[in-house]
Design a protein around this motif. Structure first.
Motif, short mmCIF file in Angstrom:
data_model
loop_
_atom_site.label_atom_id
_atom_site.label_comp_id
_atom_site.label_asym_id
_atom_site.label_seq_id
_atom_site.Cartn_x
_atom_site.Cartn_y
_atom_site.Cartn_z
N GLY B 69 0.83 -1.19 0.00
CA GLY B 69 0.00 0.00 0.00
C GLY B 69 0.87 1.25 0.00
O GLY B 69 2.08 1.15 0.21
N ASP B 70 0.25 2.39 -0.24
CA ASP B 70 1.03 3.63 -0.24
C ASP B 70 1.60 3.91 1.15
O ASP B 70 2.78 4.26 1.29
CB ASP B 70 0.18 4.81 -0.74
CG ASP B 70 -1.15 4.94 -0.03
OD1 ASP B 70 -1.82 3.91 0.18
OD2 ASP B 70 -1.54 6.07 0.31
N GLY B 71 0.80 3.71 2.18
CA GLY B 71 1.27 3.97 3.54
C GLY B 71 2.43 3.07 3.91
O GLY B 71 3.40 3.50 4.52
N SER B 72 2.33 1.79 3.50
CA SER B 72 3.38 0.84 3.83
C SER B 72 4.68 1.13 3.08
O SER B 72 5.77 0.96 3.64
CB SER B 72 2.92 -0.58 3.51
OG SER B 72 1.97 -0.99 4.46
N ILE B 95 1.66 -1.57 -5.92
CA ILE B 95 1.34 -0.63 -4.84
C ILE B 95 -0.09 -0.14 -5.06
O ILE B 95 -0.37 0.54 -6.05
CB ILE B 95 2.31 0.57 -4.82
CG1 ILE B 95 3.76 0.08 -4.70
CG2 ILE B 95 1.95 1.52 -3.68
CD1 ILE B 95 4.81 1.18 -4.91
N ILE B 96 -0.99 -0.54 -4.18
CA ILE B 96 -2.37 -0.05 -4.26
C ILE B 96 -2.41 1.26 -3.49
O ILE B 96 -2.36 1.28 -2.26
CB ILE B 96 -3.37 -1.09 -3.72
CG1 ILE B 96 -3.21 -2.41 -4.50
CG2 ILE B 96 -4.80 -0.55 -3.82
CD1 ILE B 96 -4.21 -3.48 -4.14
N ASP B 97 -2.44 2.34 -4.25
CA ASP B 97 -2.26 3.69 -3.68
C ASP B 97 -3.61 4.38 -3.58
O ASP B 97 -4.11 4.97 -4.54
CB ASP B 97 -1.29 4.47 -4.59
CG ASP B 97 -1.06 5.90 -4.09
OD1 ASP B 97 -1.65 6.30 -3.07
OD2 ASP B 97 -0.27 6.61 -4.76
N ASN B 98 -4.20 4.29 -2.37
CA ASN B 98 -5.49 4.95 -2.15
C ASN B 98 -5.32 6.27 -1.40
O ASN B 98 -6.30 6.86 -0.93
CB ASN B 98 -6.47 4.02 -1.42
CG ASN B 98 -5.95 3.59 -0.05
OD1 ASN B 98 -4.86 3.98 0.35
ND2 ASN B 98 -6.73 2.79 0.66
N GLY B 99 -4.06 6.69 -1.25
CA GLY B 99 -3.80 7.99 -0.62
C GLY B 99 -4.17 8.05 0.85
O GLY B 99 -4.30 9.14 1.41
N SER B 100 -4.30 6.86 1.46
CA SER B 100 -4.65 6.89 2.88
C SER B 100 -4.17 5.63 3.58
O SER B 100 -3.85 4.62 2.96
CB SER B 100 -6.17 7.01 3.06
OG SER B 100 -6.80 5.79 2.71
N TYR B 101 -4.06 5.75 4.91
CA TYR B 101 -3.77 4.59 5.76
C TYR B 101 -5.10 3.88 5.99
O TYR B 101 -5.81 4.16 6.96
CB TYR B 101 -3.15 5.05 7.08
CG TYR B 101 -1.77 5.66 6.95
CD1 TYR B 101 -0.65 4.84 6.76
CD2 TYR B 101 -1.57 7.04 7.02
CE1 TYR B 101 0.62 5.38 6.64
CE2 TYR B 101 -0.31 7.58 6.91
CZ TYR B 101 0.78 6.76 6.72
OH TYR B 101 2.04 7.30 6.62
N GLY B 102 -5.43 2.95 5.08
CA GLY B 102 -6.76 2.34 5.08
C GLY B 102 -7.07 1.55 6.34
O GLY B 102 -8.17 1.67 6.90
N SER B 103 -6.10 0.74 6.79
CA SER B 103 -6.39 -0.18 7.89
C SER B 103 -6.58 0.53 9.23
O SER B 103 -7.08 -0.05 10.18
CB SER B 103 -5.27 -1.22 8.03
OG SER B 103 -5.22 -2.01 6.87
#
Ligand SMILES: [Mg+2]
Lengths: 165, 188
Positions: B69-72, B95-103
């Motif tokens: 992810g983006d955050g990771s 990299i699945i980049d959703n622009g946020s810390y999803g979890s």
């Protein structure tokens, strides 16, 4: 055979083919030797937790791996040691430069040295301390113990060890 | 599209592949959508999916997809130079980049603001870096697999989460099952 050649020979004889390193002055010689060794893929890491991730992946790919780092890295890697290496039972020899012991010229290194063994003990990580030159003779048995038990194992190598080596 | 929809759309492409999946919701979603022995789920250790995947790719010959992810990636930025300088042509980093810390509740990351992970990966020396829209991810992955060249895919998607159960499989079981699969494929 130099101590660096002996260390790398023990790694190779125990089937270790993948080594990640974050440098330390005391480890420069052994890292050079790793680099020269054709039987080992040497992958420098930018941070020790990243290095442990690389080792975990290589290990699952069937290659025995090891990390070479400074004792300051214990502070960096506690979460990775606990939630990846220990949680998934991944064997990981850690050859560690034990800075901040007798002969240390840099005062700040002592600040981490005083916590090193306590942290390793708290984490239940089998820990071996190389102080005299002859202590290196135990490395082969330590590596076998590491892969038998599927645990991270710490080998602390202090300035006296490297001076006498 | 949000991450769970992206994952759903790529299942036909990744189901048969060795996959290392990021901690938290991505692993939980993948586990719920398509649990496979060829999936390695991270239960802890934020940031190391790309590193575990690279180590795995360098150690054996099967293709490996690391889902991150983006955050990771931001938390383990040192991974990108290491990837660039240790080319493994059987390695794909998605990299699945959703622009946020999803979890953790969709707090914004810098990747959703001024920082482009695509440009960072290129600046680090990665050679095949593809940025795609969420709906084009399956096709980008298929192309990367066929190219047999190390590829970084940055998939830009929306933030948002669905309800998923936690993974109650033991870590040692996840690892053992995965390693058996890796070994069997390499013996063929
Ligand atoms: Mg994210």
């Amino acid at each position: 055979m130099s101590v660096n050649e002996k260390i790398v020979a023990d790694l190779v004889n125990n089937g270790i083919e993948f080594v990640t390193t974050v440098p330390c002055k005391q480890l420069a010689g052994v890292i050079d030797e790793i680099d020269r060794c054709d039987a080992i893929y040497h992958i420098p890491a930018n941070k020790e937790d990243e290095g442990m991730g690389l080792c975990a992946g290589a290990s699952m790919g069937g290659k025995r791996s090891a990390i070479i780092m400074q004792n300051t890295a214990i502070g960096v890697t506690i979460n990775t040691l606990v939630t990846l290496i220990q949680y998934y039972h991944i064997p990981l020899p850690m050859l560690i430069s034990y800075r901040g012991e007798l002969g240390e010229p840099v005062a700040c290194q002592v600040e981490m040295a005083v916590h090193t063994k306590a942290l390793l003990a708290q984490l239940n990580i089998p820990t071996y301390h190389f102080h005299a030159a002859a202590d290196v003779n135990e490395l082969d048995t330590i590596l076998k113990h590491c892969f038998m038990s599927k645990k991270p194992v710490a080998i602390l190598t202090d300035a006296s060890f490297w001076k006498g080596a | 599209m949000i991450r769970s929809e992206v994952l759903k759309s790529i299942i036909p492409v990744i189901s048969e592949q060795l996959v290392v999946c990021n901690i938290g919701l991505p692993s939980q979603e993948l586990h719920m959508l398509d649990d496979q022995p060829s999936n390695f789920y991270m239960l802890g250790t934020m940031g190391l999916s790309s590193s575990i995947g690279l180590g795995l790719a360098l150690a054996q010959r099967e293709q490996v997809i690391a889902i991150d992810g983006d955050g990771s990636v931001l938390t383990n930025f040192g991974t990108l130079p290491t990837i660039a300088n240790n080319v493994a042509d059987n390695y794909i980093l998605l990299i699945i980049d959703n622009g946020s810390y999803g979890s953790t509740g969709d707090q914004p990351t810098y990747a959703g603001l001024k920082t482009s992970l695509t440009e960072v990966a290129r600046a680090c020396g990665c050679e095949n870096v593809v940025e795609c829209k969420a709906e084009d991810t399956a096709e980008a992955l298929q192309r990367a697999l066929a190219s047999k060249q190390m590829t970084i895919i940055v998939c830009k998607c929306e933030s948002g989460n669905i309800k998923v159960p936690v993974i109650d499989m033991d870590p040692v079981v996840i690892k053992h099952r995965f390693m058996q699969e890796v070994r069997a494929r390499n013996e063929q």
